[in-house]
Design an enzyme around this catalytic site. Sequence first.
Site, PDB file in Angstrom:
ATOM      1  N   SER A 124      45.737 -63.202  21.107  1.00 53.50           N
ATOM      2  CA  SER A 124      46.718 -64.412  21.431  1.00 53.50           C
ATOM      3  C   SER A 124      47.844 -63.519  22.722  1.00 53.50           C
ATOM      4  CB  SER A 124      47.315 -65.215  20.513  1.00 53.50           C
ATOM      5  OG  SER A 124      47.719 -66.479  21.082  1.00 53.50           O
ATOM      6  N   ASP A 148      39.220 -73.389  22.939  1.00 53.20           N
ATOM      7  CA  ASP A 148      40.352 -72.859  22.589  1.00 53.20           C
ATOM      8  C   ASP A 148      41.396 -73.858  23.659  1.00 53.20           C
ATOM      9  OD1 ASP A 148      42.908 -71.687  22.123  1.00 53.20           O
ATOM     10  OD2 ASP A 148      41.996 -69.682  22.080  1.00 53.20           O
ATOM     11  N   HIS A 204      41.196 -72.035  18.844  1.00 51.49           N
ATOM     12  CA  HIS A 204      42.185 -70.721  18.852  1.00 51.49           C
ATOM     13  C   HIS A 204      42.427 -69.952  17.717  1.00 51.49           C
ATOM     14  CE1 HIS A 204      45.348 -68.581  20.893  1.00 51.49           C
ATOM     15  NE2 HIS A 204      46.272 -68.529  19.722  1.00 51.49           N
TER      16      HIS A 204
END
Length: 702
Positions: free
Chosen positions: A554, A640, A675
Site C-alpha cells: 500500500s 481495489d 485492497h
Amino acid sequence: MTTAPQVPAAKKVPVTRVHHGDEVVDHYEWLREKEDPEVIAFLEAQNALTEADTAELADLRTAIYGEIKARTQETDMSVPSRRGRYWYYARTVEGKQYPLRCRAPIAGEDDWDPPTVSGDDPLPGEQVLLDSNLDAEGTDFYSLGAFSVTDDGDLLAYSVDVKGDERYTLRFKDLRTGEMLAETVENTAPGATWSHDGRHIFYLTVDDAWRPDTVWRHDLGAGTDDVKVFHEPDERFWVGIGGTRSDKYLMIGLGSKITSEVHVLSADDPTGEFRVVWPRRDGVEYDVEHAVIGGEDRFLITHNENAENFELLDAPADDPTDTRVLVPHSDEMRIEGVDAFADQLVLSYRRGATPRISIADIRDASSATEVSFEEVTFDEPLSTTGLAGNPEWAAPRLRIGYSSFIEPSEVIDLDVRTGERILLKRQVVLGEYDAGDYEQRREWVTAADGTQIPLSIVSRKDVSRPAPTLLYGYGSYEASMDPGFSIARLSLLDRGVVFVIAHVRGGGEMGRHWYENGKTLTKKNTFTDFVDAAQHLVDTGATTPSQLVGEGGSAGGLLIGAVANLAPELFSGILAVVPFVDPLTSILDPSLPLTVIEWDEWGNPLENAEVYEYMKSYSPYENVAAVAYPSILAITSLNDTRVMYTEAAKWVARLQDTTTSDNPILLKTEMSAGHGGVSGRYKQWEEVAFEHAWVLRQTRAI
C-alpha cells in the site's frame, strides 16, 4: 514442448499531462480503463508470465502452505467476551474458510469468568449468530463490514461485500427466531451502530470518491425512508459513527489527516440532534471518551493543540470547554488514546518505539484530580501490550493482549486492584515450536542526517551471517509496525531468513515528530531511512545485496517503489503489495477515490508547484530509469478502491520496457479481490505461501 510466455509488450498511447508549466507524456494511462478488454487481456497475460516464472516454486509453495496449516489449530475459538446476558466469541472449524460468530448464555449476573476455551466443542447453549461459510456460498470474495447486536441481544445487523470494492449490503436477523428480516440497505460503508431501543440503526454511505461522508438512521420495520442525520461536504474529512463503551452516548467522528471534530448524542434519544464537543480548528486533532468519575459524567479528551505528542484533558460532559489536564504532554511519550470503564481508565501510548498501557483505578476517586496511572509491564521489552476484547463497561477485570515477535500472543485478565494476571489463552502453535530457538532484538541505524532509525530484527538463534534477509517498511499515516507473532513467518525463519522491520520516518513509532518528518515536503526521509537501513545490514555483514529482499505494501509500496529507483543495487528482490507507485497521477486527480483527503498527507500538487515538483522527484512511476533493476514482484487486486490496480499495472509496464537487466519484473493481479487481497483463511495462506516462496528464491535461501 511448452513455450514460456514472453513479457507482454504493453502498447504505448501517449497522454499528455500539463501542470505548473511541466508537460509529461504518459504512455500507459490507458491501463486505467478497467472495462476495456485490452486492459483485462494485459493483466491476464501478466498473470500468465508470473505463473510461468514461478512455476518452479510450486512444490515449495505447497510445502509452505502445509507448514502454515500444520502449525495452525484450525478448529479454534476466541476467548469469550461478556456483553449483557451472553458470552460472545468466534469459532473456526477445520476445512472452513471463515469463522462462525456465536454466543452462549451467562450463568448469572455475577458470572465474569469466561468459559474455558477448548477449540473443539461448542459451549453449552451455543447459538450461531452468523456462519459466514454459508453466507459466502457461491461467491469468489466475501468480507464482513459490520457485526452489531442490539443492547438487549435480540437483533443482529451485519453487512457483507462480495466483490472487494468495499460497498456493503446491510442485513438484519432476528436472533430470537433465527429468521432473516426482509429489509436490507444497499451500498453502505463498513460499520453499523444500534440505538438503545434496538429499533434505530445508524450507518454510513460513501461519496463518489469512496469517502464515508453521510450518516443515516434506519428505523427498523417502520417502512419509512432512512433519515440523513449528518453530511460532511468537505472532501478532506472522513466520517465515522459509534457508541461509547458506557452505552450512554452515540458519537459521530470527523477526521482529516490533521483536523478532527466530534458530535455527541444521548443514546436514549436516537432521533435527537447531535451536538459538537469542540468545533473543528485546522490542525487540531482530538478524541472523546465518556467516563464516570466521582459520580459525574465526564468527557476525557485526547488532543494535540500546543501538544505535539498529545495530552489528556478532563471536562464535564455538559461543558467540554471547562477542561483540566489529566495527563500532560511529554516529549518522550506519544499519547494515543484513553479507554474508560466503570472502575478504571486505560491510557494507551508509545515510548521508545514500543506500545504500552497504563491503568488508573477510579473506584475510590471523587474527582479526576485524584486519578493516577500505573504502567503494565512485561519482562520482554520488545513487545506489544494493549487492550483486548472489553465490550462490557462494568467488568471487574480488564482484558489485555500481549505479543512479541517470537512469543505467541496471549489474552490476559488483569485484576486492577490486586495486580493478579489470569492467562485466558495463549495462541496455539502446533508441532515442536520453541520460542527459545529464536531471538528478537533492536538495533539503531544512523541516517544520513544523523537521525537514529530503529530496526526490529527477528531470526533463529543458529542463523549464520551473512544471512538471507527480508527488510520490511511502511512509513506513512503515523502507522506503527509493532511487535507481533506470525505463524506464517516461521516458514521463512526456519529456512534461515532474518526478518527486519525498518521503523522509518513517516510512521508513528517514535512520536508525532517521527510522522511529521516523513510526510509532505519531508517525505523523502521515509525512503532514505530505508536505504540507510539496507546499507547498514550490508555494511555490518548481516546480509549481502544478493540475499536481501525489500518489501512494502500500500503506502509502503510507495516506499519500496521509490527505494527500487534510489538503490536497486542493494537488493536481489523487491516485493510490492497493492503498491501506491503512481502517486502524482492519483493525487492530481480529485475525481479518483480518496484523493482529496490525501492532500494533508502528501501535499496538494494541483495548487502548489513546490509540492508538484517534490512529488514528481520521488514518484516511483515517474522516475523509472534505464538501470539494472532487481527482480520485482508486484501484487494487486482488480477491485481495489484504495490503491487502484492501475498503479501497479502502469509501473510494471514501464519497468519491463525500461530495465537494463534480465531480472524478471512480474505482476500478479487478483481478478476478484480488493485492497486486502483474497478472502478466506485458506486462500490467504496460499497467497502468503506464494509470496514467501518468491522471497526465499530471491534471498537465496533455497
